[in-house]
Design a protein around this motif. Structure first.
Motif, PDB file in Angstrom:
ATOM      1  N   ALA A  19       7.038  10.363   0.943  1.00 44.65           N
ATOM      2  CA  ALA A  19       6.319   9.424   0.089  1.00 44.65           C
ATOM      3  C   ALA A  19       6.794   7.996   0.333  1.00 44.65           C
ATOM      4  N   VAL A  20       8.089   7.820   0.555  1.00 46.19           N
ATOM      5  CA  VAL A  20       8.638   6.495   0.852  1.00 46.19           C
ATOM      6  C   VAL A  20       8.132   6.028   2.214  1.00 46.19           C
ATOM      7  N   ARG A  21       8.202   6.905   3.193  1.00 46.80           N
ATOM      8  CA  ARG A  21       7.704   6.538   4.530  1.00 46.80           C
ATOM      9  C   ARG A  21       6.233   6.147   4.474  1.00 46.80           C
ATOM     10  N   ASP A  22       5.460   6.937   3.756  1.00 50.54           N
ATOM     11  CA  ASP A  22       4.020   6.668   3.679  1.00 50.54           C
ATOM     12  C   ASP A  22       3.732   5.311   3.048  1.00 50.54           C
ATOM     13  N   PHE A  23       4.544   4.925   2.059  1.00 54.30           N
ATOM     14  CA  PHE A  23       4.351   3.605   1.442  1.00 54.30           C
ATOM     15  C   PHE A  23       4.541   2.508   2.477  1.00 54.30           C
ATOM     16  N   TRP A  24       5.610   2.614   3.254  1.00 57.66           N
ATOM     17  CA  TRP A  24       5.891   1.559   4.233  1.00 57.66           C
ATOM     18  C   TRP A  24       4.911   1.607   5.402  1.00 57.66           C
ATOM     19  N   ILE A  25       4.459   2.795   5.758  1.00 54.39           N
ATOM     20  CA  ILE A  25       3.414   2.890   6.783  1.00 54.39           C
ATOM     21  C   ILE A  25       2.156   2.170   6.312  1.00 54.39           C
ATOM     22  N   SER A  26       1.787   2.399   5.052  1.00 55.12           N
ATOM     23  CA  SER A  26       0.602   1.741   4.500  1.00 55.12           C
ATOM     24  C   SER A  26       0.776   0.230   4.458  1.00 55.12           C
ATOM     25  N   HIS A  27       1.986  -0.211   4.117  1.00 53.91           N
ATOM     26  CA  HIS A  27       2.246  -1.656   4.095  1.00 53.91           C
ATOM     27  C   HIS A  27       2.067  -2.257   5.492  1.00 53.91           C
ATOM     28  N   CYS A  28       2.605  -1.590   6.503  1.00 52.55           N
ATOM     29  CA  CYS A  28       2.495  -2.118   7.863  1.00 52.55           C
ATOM     30  C   CYS A  28       1.062  -2.058   8.382  1.00 52.55           C
ATOM     31  N   LYS A  29       0.326  -1.018   8.001  1.00 52.64           N
ATOM     32  CA  LYS A  29      -1.090  -0.957   8.375  1.00 52.64           C
ATOM     33  C   LYS A  29      -1.866  -2.114   7.747  1.00 52.64           C
ATOM     34  N   ALA A  30      -1.606  -2.352   6.463  1.00 50.25           N
ATOM     35  CA  ALA A  30      -2.270  -3.472   5.788  1.00 50.25           C
ATOM     36  C   ALA A  30      -1.891  -4.792   6.441  1.00 50.25           C
ATOM     37  N   SER A  31      -0.643  -4.912   6.871  1.00 50.00           N
ATOM     38  CA  SER A  31      -0.176  -6.135   7.531  1.00 50.00           C
ATOM     39  C   SER A  31      -0.901  -6.353   8.858  1.00 50.00           C
ATOM     40  N   ARG A  32      -1.177  -5.270   9.584  1.00 48.37           N
ATOM     41  CA  ARG A  32      -1.911  -5.405  10.841  1.00 48.37           C
ATOM     42  C   ARG A  32      -3.308  -5.986  10.611  1.00 48.37           C
ATOM     43  N   LYS A  33      -3.959  -5.581   9.522  1.00 45.74           N
ATOM     44  CA  LYS A  33      -5.287  -6.102   9.230  1.00 45.74           C
ATOM     45  C   LYS A  33      -5.220  -7.588   8.864  1.00 45.74           C
ATOM     46  N   VAL A  34      -4.153  -7.983   8.158  1.00 47.84           N
ATOM     47  CA  VAL A  34      -3.966  -9.404   7.853  1.00 47.84           C
ATOM     48  C   VAL A  34      -3.762 -10.188   9.153  1.00 47.84           C
ATOM     49  N   SER A  35      -2.919  -9.650  10.025  1.00 45.16           N
ATOM     50  CA  SER A  35      -2.649 -10.302  11.304  1.00 45.16           C
ATOM     51  C   SER A  35      -3.922 -10.431  12.130  1.00 45.16           C
ATOM     52  N   GLU A  36      -4.715  -9.370  12.168  1.00 46.17           N
ATOM     53  CA  GLU A  36      -5.981  -9.417  12.895  1.00 46.17           C
ATOM     54  C   GLU A  36      -6.898 -10.500  12.326  1.00 46.17           C
ATOM     55  N   TYR A  37      -6.923 -10.620  11.020  1.00 45.76           N
ATOM     56  CA  TYR A  37      -7.737 -11.648  10.372  1.00 45.76           C
ATOM     57  C   TYR A  37      -7.287 -13.041  10.801  1.00 45.76           C
ATOM     58  N   PHE A  38      -5.964 -13.260  10.865  1.00 43.57           N
ATOM     59  CA  PHE A  38      -5.448 -14.546  11.336  1.00 43.57           C
ATOM     60  C   PHE A  38      -6.014 -14.859  12.722  1.00 43.57           C
ATOM     61  N   GLY A  39      -5.933 -13.884  13.618  1.00 42.49           N
ATOM     62  CA  GLY A  39      -6.389 -14.115  14.980  1.00 42.49           C
ATOM     63  C   GLY A  39      -7.871 -14.416  15.065  1.00 42.49           C
ATOM     64  N   LYS A  40      -8.666 -13.695  14.287  1.00 39.55           N
ATOM     65  CA  LYS A  40     -10.115 -13.911  14.308  1.00 39.55           C
ATOM     66  C   LYS A  40     -10.484 -15.273  13.734  1.00 39.55           C
ATOM     67  N   GLU A  41      -9.826 -15.662  12.656  1.00 41.24           N
ATOM     68  CA  GLU A  41     -10.171 -16.903  11.980  1.00 41.24           C
ATOM     69  C   GLU A  41      -9.695 -18.134  12.738  1.00 41.24           C
TER      70      GLU A  41
END
Length: 423
Positions: free
Chosen positions: A155-177
């Motif tokens: 459950a702890v691992r999954d939380f941090w995996i989800s955080h990093c996945k969400a971070s990738r989408k933020v990073s992708e948004y930076f690049g697109k914008e």
């Protein structure tokens, strides 16, 4: 004669000296302009961020000092960055951590979205700079025991995996914008204070977690993944899960970027010597230029031998297109804006000196096995009038020459920083 005239006269002499050595200073300065340096937001507020600014740092991270004027709001931090960047010539970027989000209500780290960073994107667009990003896997209740992506609790691992996945989408948004790819660096504090009985299982879990994070393909036109190793940290003195060997193997086998932090190796190791090795096996590298003092203490970058050696490797090896230069230090014992200016200007000074080396002649002498000439030219290059070229560079790019930037910072301290509430 005015200061500007003195700078131009000194440059004219230096230009002729370098021309005699086969170096065109104008070409060097034009190239220097194009090399981006990613400044790190966390120098301005002691790695507190805006998720919970009163929270306590964990994960082996400590900031020493309490110099007045710390940025306490996103607007203050952006104002400080604007001011610092105005003192620094050349192309710049900004490196953000996930805890620098902006929201009127609390946001869980696994629920961050691009909208929480829209003000940063708008600011970056106006400033004509790119943004880089980092998931923040420290200073959180679920990182309190020193393990995140390698935690035995799924459950702890999954939380941090989800955080990093969400971070990738933020990073992708930076690049697109912003029209320039965002480099997202994954560093975790995972390790143990004393000797572990099982070194294998945590590393196996970390590899599996990282695989889950990067499973969704994202175009490198917008986003680049990187992993960063660590030697040790406070609370992780005996064992670090994401070691140098682990991260090097992971980056190589998964075709992502390897982050080399100047403070994350043994005292006798230097990043400058690693670049030509790792780039045989990974396509691209992220540099975190910092200054360790006996340990990974992230002091302000000095214009020292290792910094120059790093810059020399970038130019001599013609690998600028494969290396993303970022800074990573946080010093709260001095004016935080000055720390940015000192460290970033030093990085660019080192790049200029490297660009003013007679690299072709050095390589020719080496190819002819004329090591006497090679050594003589390397040593002579150290005393050539590069500083006159630097002063002209600053003058021609409308930033303060010499230490004149310090007067600007002192004025900013009196008029802005001193009026902020104490931390």
């Amino acid at each position: 004669m005015s200061q500007s005239q003195k700078v131009e006269a000194a440059y004219a002499i230096a230009r002729d000296v370098f021309a005699a050595a086969g170096i065109d200073t104008a070409v060097a300065l034009d190239r220097l302009d194009t090399i981006p340096i990613s400044m790190h937001c966390w120098q301005g507020d002691d790695v507190r961020g805006f998720e919970n600014p009163a929270g306590q740092l964990t994960g082996g991270i400590q900031v020493s000092g309490n110099y007045p004027g710390r940025a306490g709001t996103p607007s203050e931090l952006r104002a400080d960055l604007d001011f610092a960047m105005a003192q620094i010539p050349g192309q710049k970027r900004l490196n953000l951590h996930a805890i620098y989000l902006e929201s009127d209500t609390p946001v869980a780290r696994d629920a961050i979205e691009s909208r929480h960073f829209q003000n940063w994107v708008d600011w970056a667009r106006k400033s004509q700079i790119g943004l880089d990003f980092n998931p923040t896997c420290f200073s959180h209740p679920l990182s309190a025991d020193g393990l995140t992506l390698s935690h035995p609790d799924k459950a702890v691992r999954d939380f941090w995996i989800s955080h990093c996945k969400a971070s990738r989408k933020v990073s992708e948004y930076f690049g697109k914008e912003l029209g320039t790819p965002s480099v997202m660096n994954i560093w975790v504090p995972d390790g143990m204070k004393d000797l572990p009985a099982d070194r294998f299982a945590p590393r196996e879990r970390l590899a599996q977690s990282l695989d889950a994070i990067i499973a969704e393909p994202i175009s490198r036109d917008f986003h680049k993944d990187a992993v960063e190793s660590k030697l040790f940290g406070i609370g992780a003195e005996s064992y670090t899960v994401g070691s140098s060997e682990f991260c090097m193997g992971y980056a190589t086998s998964r075709n992502i970027l390897l982050c080399l932090d100047a403070g994350h190796f043994h005292p006798t190791e230097v990043v400058s010597d690693k670049l030509s090795s790792v780039l045989q096996f990974v396509d691209e590298v992220l540099l975190h230029v910092s200054r360790p003092v006996r340990w990974d203490s992230d002091h302000v970058v000095l214009f020292d031998d290792e910094l120059q050696a790093i810059a020399n490797e970038l130019i001599r090896g013609d690998i600028l297109g494969k290396v993303n230069i970022g800074l990573d230090f946080f010093d709260a014992s001095i004016n935080r804006v000055a720390a940015w200016v000192i460290g970033t200007r030093n990085m660019r000074k080192a790049l200029l000196r490297a660009l003013l080396e007679p690299v072709a002649r050095l390589k020719k002498a080496e190819g002819e096995r004329d090591f006497t000439t090679r050594l003589a030219m390397m040593e002579e290059a150290k005393s050539m009038p590069w500083s006159a070229v630097w002063d002209f560079y600053c003058l021609s790019r409308n930033v303060p020459v010499g230490i004149a930037w310090l007067d600007e910072v002192k004025n900013y301290e009196r008029n802005v920083l001193s009026k902020r509430k104490a931390a």
